[in-house]
Scaffold this motif. Structure first.
Motif, PDB file in Angstrom:
ATOM      1  N   ALA A 166      -1.198  -0.176  -3.827  1.00  0.00           N
ATOM      2  CA  ALA A 166      -1.121   0.295  -2.443  1.00  0.00           C
ATOM      3  C   ALA A 166      -0.553   1.697  -2.347  1.00  0.00           C
ATOM      4  O   ALA A 166      -0.939   2.475  -1.460  1.00  0.00           O
ATOM      5  N   ASN A 167       0.351   2.055  -3.238  1.00  0.00           N
ATOM      6  CA  ASN A 167       0.992   3.369  -3.199  1.00  0.00           C
ATOM      7  C   ASN A 167       0.408   4.345  -4.217  1.00  0.00           C
ATOM      8  O   ASN A 167       1.025   5.354  -4.537  1.00  0.00           O
ATOM      9  N   SER A 168      -0.777   4.044  -4.730  1.00  0.00           N
ATOM     10  CA  SER A 168      -1.375   4.912  -5.750  1.00  0.00           C
ATOM     11  C   SER A 168      -1.957   6.191  -5.169  1.00  0.00           C
ATOM     12  O   SER A 168      -2.144   7.182  -5.882  1.00  0.00           O
ATOM     13  N   GLY A 169      -2.278   6.195  -3.877  1.00  0.00           N
ATOM     14  CA  GLY A 169      -2.850   7.374  -3.244  1.00  0.00           C
ATOM     15  C   GLY A 169      -4.308   7.626  -3.577  1.00  0.00           C
ATOM     16  O   GLY A 169      -4.880   8.620  -3.119  1.00  0.00           O
ATOM     17  N   ASP A 187      -6.769 -22.177  -6.299  1.00  0.00           N
ATOM     18  CA  ASP A 187      -7.032 -22.811  -7.581  1.00  0.00           C
ATOM     19  C   ASP A 187      -7.160 -21.730  -8.650  1.00  0.00           C
ATOM     20  O   ASP A 187      -8.185 -21.064  -8.753  1.00  0.00           O
ATOM     21  N   GLY A 188      -6.094 -21.534  -9.421  1.00  0.00           N
ATOM     22  CA  GLY A 188      -6.138 -20.579 -10.523  1.00  0.00           C
ATOM     23  C   GLY A 188      -5.574 -19.219 -10.162  1.00  0.00           C
ATOM     24  O   GLY A 188      -5.434 -18.846  -8.990  1.00  0.00           O
ATOM     25  N   PHE A 189      -5.260 -18.448 -11.207  1.00  0.00           N
ATOM     26  CA  PHE A 189      -4.683 -17.115 -11.015  1.00  0.00           C
ATOM     27  C   PHE A 189      -5.698 -16.137 -10.427  1.00  0.00           C
ATOM     28  O   PHE A 189      -5.324 -15.232  -9.674  1.00  0.00           O
ATOM     29  N   ALA A 190      -6.967 -16.296 -10.760  1.00  0.00           N
ATOM     30  CA  ALA A 190      -7.977 -15.354 -10.272  1.00  0.00           C
ATOM     31  C   ALA A 190      -8.067 -15.398  -8.747  1.00  0.00           C
ATOM     32  O   ALA A 190      -8.110 -14.348  -8.085  1.00  0.00           O
ATOM     33  N   ASN A 191      -8.080 -16.596  -8.166  1.00  0.00           N
ATOM     34  CA  ASN A 191      -8.138 -16.710  -6.706  1.00  0.00           C
ATOM     35  C   ASN A 191      -6.847 -16.230  -6.052  1.00  0.00           C
ATOM     36  O   ASN A 191      -6.870 -15.692  -4.938  1.00  0.00           O
ATOM     37  N   ASP A 192      -5.734 -16.417  -6.738  1.00  0.00           N
ATOM     38  CA  ASP A 192      -4.454 -15.927  -6.221  1.00  0.00           C
ATOM     39  C   ASP A 192      -4.473 -14.400  -6.108  1.00  0.00           C
ATOM     40  O   ASP A 192      -4.132 -13.828  -5.060  1.00  0.00           O
ATOM     41  N   VAL A 193      -4.891 -13.738  -7.174  1.00  0.00           N
ATOM     42  CA  VAL A 193      -4.946 -12.274  -7.164  1.00  0.00           C
ATOM     43  C   VAL A 193      -5.955 -11.776  -6.138  1.00  0.00           C
ATOM     44  O   VAL A 193      -5.706 -10.794  -5.423  1.00  0.00           O
ATOM     45  N   SER A 194      -7.087 -12.435  -6.026  1.00  0.00           N
ATOM     46  CA  SER A 194      -8.123 -12.013  -5.067  1.00  0.00           C
ATOM     47  C   SER A 194      -7.614 -12.093  -3.636  1.00  0.00           C
ATOM     48  O   SER A 194      -7.865 -11.187  -2.821  1.00  0.00           O
ATOM     49  N   PHE A 195      -6.890 -13.162  -3.303  1.00  0.00           N
ATOM     50  CA  PHE A 195      -6.368 -13.306  -1.941  1.00  0.00           C
ATOM     51  C   PHE A 195      -5.352 -12.216  -1.618  1.00  0.00           C
ATOM     52  O   PHE A 195      -5.364 -11.637  -0.524  1.00  0.00           O
ATOM     53  N   ARG A 196      -4.490 -11.908  -2.548  1.00  0.00           N
ATOM     54  CA  ARG A 196      -3.464 -10.892  -2.285  1.00  0.00           C
ATOM     55  C   ARG A 196      -4.088  -9.495  -2.189  1.00  0.00           C
ATOM     56  O   ARG A 196      -3.648  -8.687  -1.359  1.00  0.00           O
ATOM     57  N   ILE A 197      -5.075  -9.216  -3.007  1.00  0.00           N
ATOM     58  CA  ILE A 197      -5.757  -7.920  -2.915  1.00  0.00           C
ATOM     59  C   ILE A 197      -6.504  -7.814  -1.592  1.00  0.00           C
ATOM     60  O   ILE A 197      -6.537  -6.743  -0.957  1.00  0.00           O
ATOM     61  N   ALA A 198      -7.119  -8.921  -1.137  1.00  0.00           N
ATOM     62  CA  ALA A 198      -7.834  -8.902   0.145  1.00  0.00           C
ATOM     63  C   ALA A 198      -6.882  -8.618   1.298  1.00  0.00           C
ATOM     64  O   ALA A 198      -7.228  -7.876   2.236  1.00  0.00           O
ATOM     65  N   CYS A 199      -5.678  -9.188   1.260  1.00  0.00           N
ATOM     66  CA  CYS A 199      -4.688  -8.900   2.304  1.00  0.00           C
ATOM     67  C   CYS A 199      -4.331  -7.420   2.321  1.00  0.00           C
ATOM     68  O   CYS A 199      -4.208  -6.799   3.392  1.00  0.00           O
ATOM     69  N   LEU A 200      -4.154  -6.827   1.130  1.00  0.00           N
ATOM     70  CA  LEU A 200      -3.828  -5.406   1.042  1.00  0.00           C
ATOM     71  C   LEU A 200      -4.966  -4.540   1.586  1.00  0.00           C
ATOM     72  O   LEU A 200      -4.740  -3.626   2.399  1.00  0.00           O
ATOM     73  N   VAL A 201      -6.189  -4.809   1.146  1.00  0.00           N
ATOM     74  CA  VAL A 201      -7.325  -3.975   1.541  1.00  0.00           C
ATOM     75  C   VAL A 201      -7.556  -4.049   3.050  1.00  0.00           C
ATOM     76  O   VAL A 201      -7.779  -3.022   3.711  1.00  0.00           O
ATOM     77  N   LYS A 202      -7.477  -5.227   3.635  1.00  0.00           N
ATOM     78  CA  LYS A 202      -7.717  -5.350   5.076  1.00  0.00           C
ATOM     79  C   LYS A 202      -6.587  -4.736   5.888  1.00  0.00           C
ATOM     80  O   LYS A 202      -6.826  -4.212   6.984  1.00  0.00           O
ATOM     81  N   SER A 203      -5.372  -4.792   5.363  1.00  0.00           N
ATOM     82  CA  SER A 203      -4.273  -4.110   6.056  1.00  0.00           C
ATOM     83  C   SER A 203      -4.515  -2.605   6.100  1.00  0.00           C
ATOM     84  O   SER A 203      -4.349  -1.961   7.153  1.00  0.00           O
ATOM     85  N   GLN A 216      -6.343   2.438   8.895  1.00  0.00           N
ATOM     86  CA  GLN A 216      -7.194   3.626   8.803  1.00  0.00           C
ATOM     87  C   GLN A 216      -8.418   3.554   9.723  1.00  0.00           C
ATOM     88  O   GLN A 216      -9.356   4.348   9.570  1.00  0.00           O
ATOM     89  N   LYS A 217      -8.421   2.581  10.650  1.00  0.00           N
ATOM     90  CA  LYS A 217      -9.463   2.450  11.678  1.00  0.00           C
ATOM     91  C   LYS A 217     -10.847   2.158  11.102  1.00  0.00           C
ATOM     92  O   LYS A 217     -11.853   2.412  11.755  1.00  0.00           O
ATOM     93  N   HIS A 218     -10.901   1.608   9.883  1.00  0.00           N
ATOM     94  CA  HIS A 218     -12.188   1.173   9.341  1.00  0.00           C
ATOM     95  C   HIS A 218     -12.536  -0.242   9.786  1.00  0.00           C
ATOM     96  O   HIS A 218     -13.698  -0.651   9.694  1.00  0.00           O
ATOM     97  N   LEU A 219     -11.540  -0.977  10.258  1.00  0.00           N
ATOM     98  CA  LEU A 219     -11.707  -2.388  10.593  1.00  0.00           C
ATOM     99  C   LEU A 219     -10.979  -2.677  11.893  1.00  0.00           C
ATOM    100  O   LEU A 219      -9.834  -2.251  12.084  1.00  0.00           O
ATOM    101  N   GLY A 244       0.788   1.265   2.642  1.00  0.00           N
ATOM    102  CA  GLY A 244       0.818   2.228   1.557  1.00  0.00           C
ATOM    103  C   GLY A 244      -0.020   3.449   1.899  1.00  0.00           C
ATOM    104  O   GLY A 244      -0.556   3.575   3.005  1.00  0.00           O
ATOM    105  N   ASP A 245      -0.142   4.358   0.925  1.00  0.00           N
ATOM    106  CA  ASP A 245      -0.874   5.603   1.160  1.00  0.00           C
ATOM    107  C   ASP A 245      -2.245   5.611   0.497  1.00  0.00           C
ATOM    108  O   ASP A 245      -2.917   6.643   0.454  1.00  0.00           O
ATOM    109  N   ALA A 246      -2.682   4.487  -0.046  1.00  0.00           N
ATOM    110  CA  ALA A 246      -4.017   4.429  -0.645  1.00  0.00           C
ATOM    111  C   ALA A 246      -5.079   4.492   0.448  1.00  0.00           C
ATOM    112  O   ALA A 246      -4.853   4.072   1.588  1.00  0.00           O
ATOM    113  N   VAL A 247      -6.243   5.025   0.083  1.00  0.00           N
ATOM    114  CA  VAL A 247      -7.360   5.170   1.023  1.00  0.00           C
ATOM    115  C   VAL A 247      -8.460   4.191   0.607  1.00  0.00           C
ATOM    116  O   VAL A 247      -8.817   4.103  -0.566  1.00  0.00           O
TER     117      VAL A 247
END
Length: 684
Positions: free
Chosen positions: A321-324, A372-388, A393-396, A413-416
């Motif tokens: 999130a803070n990678s810019g 169910d599993g680590f893959a779905n866990d990571v996917s859900f958390r990344i989806a929360c970050l991206v949609k936030s 940024q007014k894309h959604l 964060g400052d990622a685009v």
């Protein structure tokens, strides 16, 4: 139709017949024959010849079924004896042929036990244990007699137990093998035989068999692990020992060292149950090497690993999130693969349960979801970050209920984010907003049903729709109640915020018209209504009734804030303003009020403050003393009190007259209002 009728009649006739047709010459049953004597029954002709004797093959099949249940066809028909070269079935068949030919049978417990040992699998303990006698070896006669007693019918294991406990010198390897072979026959599910197995382990610890004969002990290590596991299960079910208490009993610690690393076991036992972080490496070692250690401390090891996994995921997502950088689909996929690779490298990560709770953060709000599993866990958390980031940024567009769910959004964060990633989610949210346009008219139950039913259709459009589903699910239930309590706390005073009781009563009335109140459960709504009514009564000078919420645990933070309605500001020695609240404010004001009252000064303001506090906090230690002082103030006519009802000359003001008129107008049943107004003019 005629053909169908004839077929139907034939079928009915066949259904009426029960059993096979009668056989000519077979005995027939009649109720009259039931009363005949035994002599007449013997005189009756025999119906059939005597049953033929079973063949050797049939008896062999029955013997295998009775005494070798659980053995596979490979074990009974393929595996051959190392001494005779016959299979188990061939051996039993030859024995039955000998018995049917007139030979003396050898059946019995000892015979079948010898067969089980002879035809055991190559991986069995009895087949793998091989003696290596040194030159001039002679069997231990005491052990020999003890083993002979074990093979008696019924077996007598007392001499074997005595030998295990009394043998003084370390036995030689063939003697140890003989003892282990007998121990391997014990049934560990039997309470008596498990005690003999424990004596075998004590014998091993006492003579250090595991160190002097490591190859022999390596074969018995799995058996010892099963013995200790059974001992722990029995002790825990009967005495409710904790793992640490059981491991410290008698010589259990030394026996645990037979199946796991003893220094690691002792280090784990040296820490308290809440400080597992200091022995994380030792826990991983012993839980992997032993089943009983996995049963004892597997939960603690799994909790530590799960905490490490959550920390890794949270740290990597925060860095993302803070990678810019511009987050594209390829970058997100690469980040997910790196996180999963780092999780796989953690010790004991593979032992964690696949079902886990994933905690995603959407605009500062945490949402928990079962995955169910680590893959779905990571996917859900990344989806929360991206949609936030997309909403910021007014894309959604924001979800239709986001103003209620996310009351105070936080920057992520400052990622685009690449705008193309938000297209599916934006389309799904637009459709959802239309469907839930009249959500204000829905009940809590109908809202939950609608959210559940429409989930599959939106998942087809947006694969990460689980984020929105969690938000809408949080509109009801425990989350909704917590959100209403949080909104109530915003309207309450605190150490840094002063709120008047009248203002709080008005804000509570306003809160009852908001969505956050609408979607909360009826129980939480009733408690907020009780609080609002209490504020209104205090504002009117009446005692409130907080009976329904004073002892409620979720409302405890709200009830704690009540003390901040009573606020007195003082100055310290440096001249800085220091506010006092609640009981401290009451006690400070009480001491000053007594001094002022004795000096003839006005204490009307403190009197009103004290009465308000007593309504809010009726359990003050010195409340009785304060009440007596307040009664003394009310009973004594002071100039301040008499002048407060009028002007400086002691005459009633027009403002107070209007109040008196409005109060008198409520008594329309006793006196006419117009007459009262005319009478009040006499005092002007």
């Amino acid at each position: 139709q005629a053909i169908w009728l004839r077929a139907s009649v034939r079928n009915q006739g066949s259904r009426r017949r029960r059993g096979p047709p009668p056989v000519h010459g077979a005995p027939t049953f009649s109720f009259a024959a039931m009363g005949r004597s035994s002599a007449s029954a013997k005189a009756a002709p025999k119906a059939a010849a005597a049953a033929p004797t079973k063949t050797a093959a049939q008896k062999t099949t029955k013997t295998l079924y009775d005494h070798f249940q659980g053995w596979t066809n490979s074990a009974t028909h393929v595996r051959v004896s190392p001494t005779t070269g016959k299979t188990l079935r061939d051996t039993i068949y030859a024995e039955w042929e000998r018995v049917l030919g007139g030979g003396k049978p050898r059946w019995g417990t000892l015979y079948y036990q010898e067969l089980r040992e002879e035809f055991a699998a190559e991986c069995s303990i009895t087949r793998r244990l091989t003696p290596d006698p040194p030159p001039g070896f002679a069997p231990d006669m005491n052990l020999l007699r003890a083993l002979a007693a074990c093979k008696a019918t019924p077996p007598k294991r007392g001499p074997f137990s005595v030998w295990l406990q009394t043998v003084a010198d370390r036995p030689q390897q063939p003697t140890v093998v003989a003892a282990f072979r007998e121990a391997a026959k014990l049934r560990l599910g039997c309470k008596k035989q498990i005690l003999f197995a424990k004596q075998v382990l004590e014998f091993v610890v006492r003579h250090s068999i595991d160190r002097h004969f490591p190859d022999t002990w390596c074969i018995m290590k799995e058996w010892a692990d099963r013995v200790l596991l059974q001992l722990w299960i029995s002790a825990h079910s009967s005495h409710k020992y904790s793992p640490r208490e059981w491991a410290m009993l008698e010589d259990h610690t030394a026996m645990l060292g037979l199946v796991a690393d003893l220094p690691a076991v002792r280090k784990v036992l040296a820490v308290q149950d809440t400080k597992w972080q200091t022995v994380e490496a030792e826990l991983a070692i012993i839980t992997k090497s032993s089943k009983v250690c996995q049963e004892l401390w597997g939960g603690a090891s799994s909790d530590l690993t799960a905490t490490r996994v959550d920390a890794v995921i949270a740290q990597r997502i925060t860095q993302l999130a803070n990678s810019g950088q511009v987050l594209t689909k390829l970058i997100l996929l690469d980040a997910k693969q790196k996180i999963l690779a780092e999780i796989a490298a953690l010790p004991n990560a593979g032992a964690l349960d696949r079902k886990r709770q994933s905690v995603g953060v959407y605009r500062g709000i945490e949402y928990t979801r079962s995955v169910d599993g680590f893959a779905n866990d990571v996917s859900f958390r990344i989806a929360c970050l991206v949609k936030s980031l997309c909403v910021e940024q007014k894309h959604l567009r924001a979800l239709w209920c986001e103003d209620v769910v996310v009351m105070k959004p936080k920057s992520v964060g400052d990622a685009v984010v690449d705008a193309a990633l938000a297209a599916p989610a934006d389309l799904a949210r637009k459709s959802c907003g239309v469907k839930f346009a009249k959500a204000a008219e829905l009940t809590t139950e109908s809202l939950v049903e609608l959210v559940t039913n429409c989930a599959s259709s939106y998942l087809a459009v947006d694969s990460d729709w689980a984020v929105e589903q969690c938000m809408m699910a949080s509109l009801t239930g425990t989350d909704a109640g917590s959100r209403l309590i949080a909104a109530t706390l915003e309207e309450m005073p605190s150490e840094t915020k002063a709120v008047d009781i009248q203002a709080a009563a008005l804000r509570m009335q306003w809160l009852a018209t908001q969505k956050v109140y609408q979607f909360a459960g009826t129980d939480t709504q009733a408690k907020c209504d009780c609080l609002a009514r209490g504020f209104g009564r205090i504002a009117d000078g009446r005692a409130p009734d907080f009976t329904g919420i004073s002892g409620d645990e979720p409302f405890r933070p709200v009830m704690t804030r009540l003390q901040y309605f009573v606020r007195i500001e003082t100055k310290d020695n440096a001249g800085q303003v220091v506010p006092k609240f609640g009981a401290d404010a009451l006690f400070f004001g009480y001491e000053n009020a007594k001094t002022d009252f004795e000096a003839g000064k006005h204490v009307h303001g403190w009197s009103k403050l004290a009465k308000t506090y007593m309504f809010l906090m009726p359990n003050t230690a010195y409340l009785e003393e304060v009440q007596q002082f307040l009664a003394k103030i009310d009973s004594k006519e002071m100039p301040a009190d008499s002048s407060s009802a009028g002007n400086k000359k002691g005459r009633p003001t027009k403002k107070n007259l209007k109040r008196s008129i409005s109060a008198a107008s409520d008594c329309e049943d006793e006196v006419d209002a117009k007459a009262l107004k005319a009478a009040m003019k006499m005092f002007e």
